[in-house]
Enzyme design. Sequence first.
Site, PDB file in Angstrom:
ATOM      1  N   ASP A  83     -10.122   2.897   1.514  1.00  0.00           N
ATOM      2  CA  ASP A  83     -10.236   2.410   2.885  1.00  0.00           C
ATOM      3  C   ASP A  83     -10.934   3.427   3.787  1.00  0.00           C
ATOM      4  OD1 ASP A  83      -9.098  -0.106   2.613  1.00  0.00           O
ATOM      5  OD2 ASP A  83      -7.062   0.598   3.006  1.00  0.00           O
ATOM      6  N   LYS A 118       0.801  -1.220   0.000  1.00  0.00           N
ATOM      7  CA  LYS A 118       0.000   0.000   0.000  1.00  0.00           C
ATOM      8  C   LYS A 118       0.838   1.276   0.000  1.00  0.00           C
ATOM      9  CE  LYS A 118      -4.256  -1.788   2.078  1.00  0.00           C
ATOM     10  NZ  LYS A 118      -5.299  -1.561   3.127  1.00  0.00           N
TER      11      LYS A 118
END
Length: 284
Positions: A104, A68
């Site tokens: 997210d 990420k």
Amino acid sequence: MTTPFAEVIGDPIAQSRSPVIHRFWLEQLGIKADYRACHVPQDSLAHYLSARRNDAAWRGCNVTMPHKQAIVPLLDHVDPLAARIGAVNTVVMEDGKLVGTNTDAAGFLEPLRPLLQRPHLFCMARIIGTGGAARAIVAALAPFNMVLVLAGRDELKAQALLASVDPAGEHHAVPLAHFAQATDFAFDDREGCLDLVINASALGMAGQAPLAFDFSHAPPGSICYDIVTSPVDTLFLQRARAHGFATIDGLSMLIGQADHAFRRFFDALPPRDADDRLRQLLAS
């Protein structure tokens, strides 16, 4: 004709439930496309992106650990939210460029929005974890003028996270052990307040150490939220309910973030009226 596809990448990747979610939605909508899991070792990330850049059938990818943050400098553009978080979990092609975003934060907020839209006298979140998920959660909660207490194994890392993601906020960093030890603090009347306790770490996940949290740190009326999805009903959530607290499990964030990614990959709205069936699939 080549079937369009998106995928999730990580190292390891076998544990990912993203293919279950996206394939369920594709089937429900009758879209002829696929969603896969692709194992990408850490030293192969640049090669993976180079290959996908020239694949006309590729619609993008979700990004899971440990990529990420590592993927950020390899992209052509990162949107402002993902740049502030410092982590990307969704990549798509736009006008021939690899563009990174972070869903997210939106996924985490989805089950909380009805509460956050109400007026409150005071809002505080106690967050455990200092990884990419914690960064997204801090960024998600910051616009709601919420006081954040971030706990991590490395207190300096927690301080740096808060300073980089929301430098203007009234926040505090504490060591992980702070919440593991009982407190005799007498909470005031919490009427009109919103208190969250969030496990944004891998603690409590299958194969990991349990989350050590003493519920004397949770004010009356707190909502306990665990982003872990394996198991779905973690020991932390079970203990929270035993103490009389409302809970939110990790599937809420998982499905919520997938919703925003699906729209980008397949230019369609996922059938969220089928969430109950999807949850059954994910829990099986």
